[in-house]
Design an enzyme around this catalytic site. Structure first.
Site, PDB file in Angstrom:
ATOM      1  N   ASP A 253       0.824  -1.205   0.000  1.00  0.00           N
ATOM      2  CA  ASP A 253       0.000   0.000   0.000  1.00  0.00           C
ATOM      3  C   ASP A 253       0.861   1.260   0.000  1.00  0.00           C
ATOM      4  O   ASP A 253       1.819   1.372   0.779  1.00  0.00           O
ATOM      5  CB  ASP A 253      -0.895  -0.013   1.245  1.00  0.00           C
ATOM      6  CG  ASP A 253      -1.797   1.192   1.337  1.00  0.00           C
ATOM      7  OD1 ASP A 253      -2.697   1.315   0.502  1.00  0.00           O
ATOM      8  OD2 ASP A 253      -1.578   2.024   2.246  1.00  0.00           O
ATOM      9  N   GLU A 286       1.150  -0.037  -4.985  1.00  0.00           N
ATOM     10  CA  GLU A 286       0.393   1.195  -5.169  1.00  0.00           C
ATOM     11  C   GLU A 286       1.419   2.314  -4.992  1.00  0.00           C
ATOM     12  O   GLU A 286       2.026   2.437  -3.931  1.00  0.00           O
ATOM     13  CB  GLU A 286      -0.722   1.352  -4.138  1.00  0.00           C
ATOM     14  CG  GLU A 286      -1.493   2.657  -4.328  1.00  0.00           C
ATOM     15  CD  GLU A 286      -2.400   2.996  -3.151  1.00  0.00           C
ATOM     16  OE1 GLU A 286      -3.434   3.648  -3.384  1.00  0.00           O
ATOM     17  OE2 GLU A 286      -2.066   2.630  -2.008  1.00  0.00           O
TER      18      GLU A 286
END
Length: 580
Positions: A253, A286
């Site tokens: 993330d 990401e």
């Protein structure tokens, strides 16, 4: 089992080795079976103690004789994040499919899902056959690390080694993964290595050096990966998920908030070097920086937020928030994305920042394309899904584009049957923190049209109310319509697997051209020498397009087989395959 740097490690002689990095503590004791057992101080702030403790034993650490805290590397919790940690032996699970080695990345068709909204590990396990039958070859679970309470997206976890107790036990999670493998499905997991959550994080008490005070993130202090013990904490966590739970890959993330950025290269190298070479293990990113240099250098693919933002702006005309960078020329941005991967490859955004690196040399499978995910739905004020924002035919055309684009397609839970349940931001905080989260959420939308008035913002769903979570749980609509949509979705995935997937290795884009103000055509040379073409019409006017003399049109649904080969109706997508 040999001891590692952090946590509780059962040994063959019936004892367990307990280790804690607590450089700011004067003394550390192990609280076990009603006893207080002093731990031995090792070098560089590490404390250790070996004691008789069977799997399932509950324990805490006592810091300086004052604070009893859970293990930051707890493999399971008895209750919530503030409760005792449990000794777990990851070597005692009887796997039904030990020979599973994963699937090649180009075969991935991903369903992102939130375990809590679907009812927990056991409930997701029961739903896996239906997901397989829909055409998915992989599921991606939102983060599972223990968080306060029983409702959270998972990105504010504080005990990243411990699967959330409200979802089920470690054994139930292993059964979920094992069952998926038996169905031929990969299981991917979101992991959060850029921060820890605001409630239940005791590390600042005894290991303040775990964090950096000079670099904040939007969610709290950055983790200090300059320190070897901190790097080990992260790498060992990744290896636990991949080795002990047999996940097929991890999605990291918001890595643009990880410092130093060089840690990412070392992470991928260390993780891959400690896993069997014959396993298909996929590391996803990401990354707001669009750093194409990481793709192919240990990382398999990146979520293509640029692709989503450009498509959303084209389909809806929205221009608020991060859509502002894509709203002026959305068709141009979509074409650039299909031909080259990222939209931003070093250009300045509306804030004047240069973002991204050239990506046209990367294969399409380096990018995960989606129309929505947890962020793009849940970060809307009312959590609306795309299917409720645009006409159904336009939604179907966009779904077909994602399904039949050579990039790796990802869908959000329920997309396969056009679920229109909102997905809202939800937490389970209390007291001052609950008020801060609620008011922060409302302030976030003050600049959005329709929410400038305080009264409108006050009416937004409160993240901490149980009803907000309940409203986000999938609900079925018209059963017959849902069944028809499932059948249509499965047909799209079958077309992908039949015509596109065999030629994806070695695939390269051949360019993209406009067909109108809201329509385009894109072509790719597949690895087997065939040509794959898509024509996407998001507009309201019929168009004509024929990609090549020998191209065979792929009919997306039997009811429309009477269309001329070069006809492109409003709100539609057409696909062609031309053999080598």
């Amino acid at each position: 089992m040999a001891a590692a740097s952090w946590g509780a490690w059962p040994q063959a002689d019936g004892t367990t080795e307990f280790r804690l990095w607590a450089p700011a503590a004067r003394t550390v004791a192990l609280l076990l079976d009603g006893e207080t057992l002093p731990m031995r101080a090792l070098r560089h702030g590490m404390f250790a103690r070996r004691a008789p403790a069977a799997p399932g034993a509950a324990y805490r650490f006592l810091i300086d004789g004052e604070a009893a805290v859970p293990d930051p590397a707890s493999r399971a919790q008895l209750g919530d994040v503030h409760g005792p940690s449990l000794v777990i032996d990851h070597g005692d699970h009887a796997w039904s499919h030990p020979a599973w080695r994963g699937r090649p990345w180009h075969e991935a068709v991903i369903c992102e899902l939130h375990v809590g909204c679907l009812g927990g590990f056991a409930a997701v396990t029961r739903q896996l056959p239906a997901l397989r039958d829909a055409g998915y070859t992989a599921v991606e679970l939102m983060p599972l690390g223990e968080f306060p309470g029983s409702r959270n997206w998972g990105y504010d976890g504080v005990l990243p080694y411990a699967p959330e107790a409200s979802y089920g036990s470690p054994e139930e999670l292993k059964t979920l993964v094992d069952t998926a493998h038996g169905l031929g499905m990969m299981v991917l997991l979101d992991v959060v290595y850029n921060h820890l959550g605001p409630s239940g994080n005791d590390l600042p008490r005894y290991a303040p050096g775990f964090f950096r005070t000079d670099i904040p993130t939007p969610w709290g202090p950055a983790i200090d990966y300059r320190r070897p013990r901190v790097r080990e904490f992260c790498i060992d966590n990744a290896l636990m998920w991949l080795r002990d739970y047999r996940f097929d890959g991890l999605r990291l993330d918001a890595v643009h908030t990880i410092h130093p950025a060089s840690f990412l290269r070392g992470f991928a190298d260390r993780v891959r070097s400690r896993l069997p070479a014959d396993r298909h293990v996929h590391l996803l990113l990401e990354n707001e920086r669009n750093d194409a240099r990481l793709l192919g250098a240990g990382y398999t693919a990146q979520w293509n937020d640029d692709g989503h933002n450009a498509l959303h702006a084209l389909l809806t005309g929205e221009s608020e928030g991060y859509y502002a960078d894509f709203a002026r020329r959305p068709l141009e941005h979509v074409m650039r994305m299909l031909a080259e991967g990222f939209v931003f490859q070093g250009q300045r955004d509306l804030r004047g920042r240069r973002r991204g690196h050239p990506s046209g040399m990367l294969p399409p499978e380096s990018f995960v394309l989606f129309l929505q995910n947890h962020d793009q739905v849940g970060n809307r004020p009312l959590g609306e899904r795309l299917v409720t924002l645009v006409a159904r035919e336009r939604w179907r055309a966009a779904m077909a584009l994602v399904a039949l684009c050579p990039m790796i397609p990802m869908f959000f839970m329920g997309d396969e049957w056009a679920c229109d349940t909102p997905f809202l931001y939800f937490t389970d905080y209390h007291g001052t923190l609950a008020a801060q989260v609620r008011e922060g959420r409302r302030a976030e939308f003050a600049a959005f049209a329709g929410f400038a008035e305080p009264a409108r913002r006050a009416a937004l769903p409160d993240p901490n109310e149980r009803a907000t979570f309940d409203a986000s749980r999938l609900r079925g609509g018209d059963a017959e319509e849902a069944a028809r949509t499932r059948q249509w979705f499965r047909h799209l995935i079958d077309l992908r697997m039949q015509h596109l997937v065999p030629g994806l290795p070695g695939c390269r884009a051949m360019g993209c051209m406009p067909l109108g103000e809201r329509a385009l055509a894109a072509r790719w040379r597949l690895g087997d020498g065939a040509t794959w073409s898509l024509a996407f019409n998001a507009g309201d006017t019929a168009l004509r397009y024929r990609p090549g003399r020998y191209a065979v049109r792929i009919h997306l649904e039997a009811a429309r087989e009477d269309l001329l080969d070069d006809e492109l109706p409003p709100a539609s997508l057409a696909a062609w395959h031309e053999p080598p």
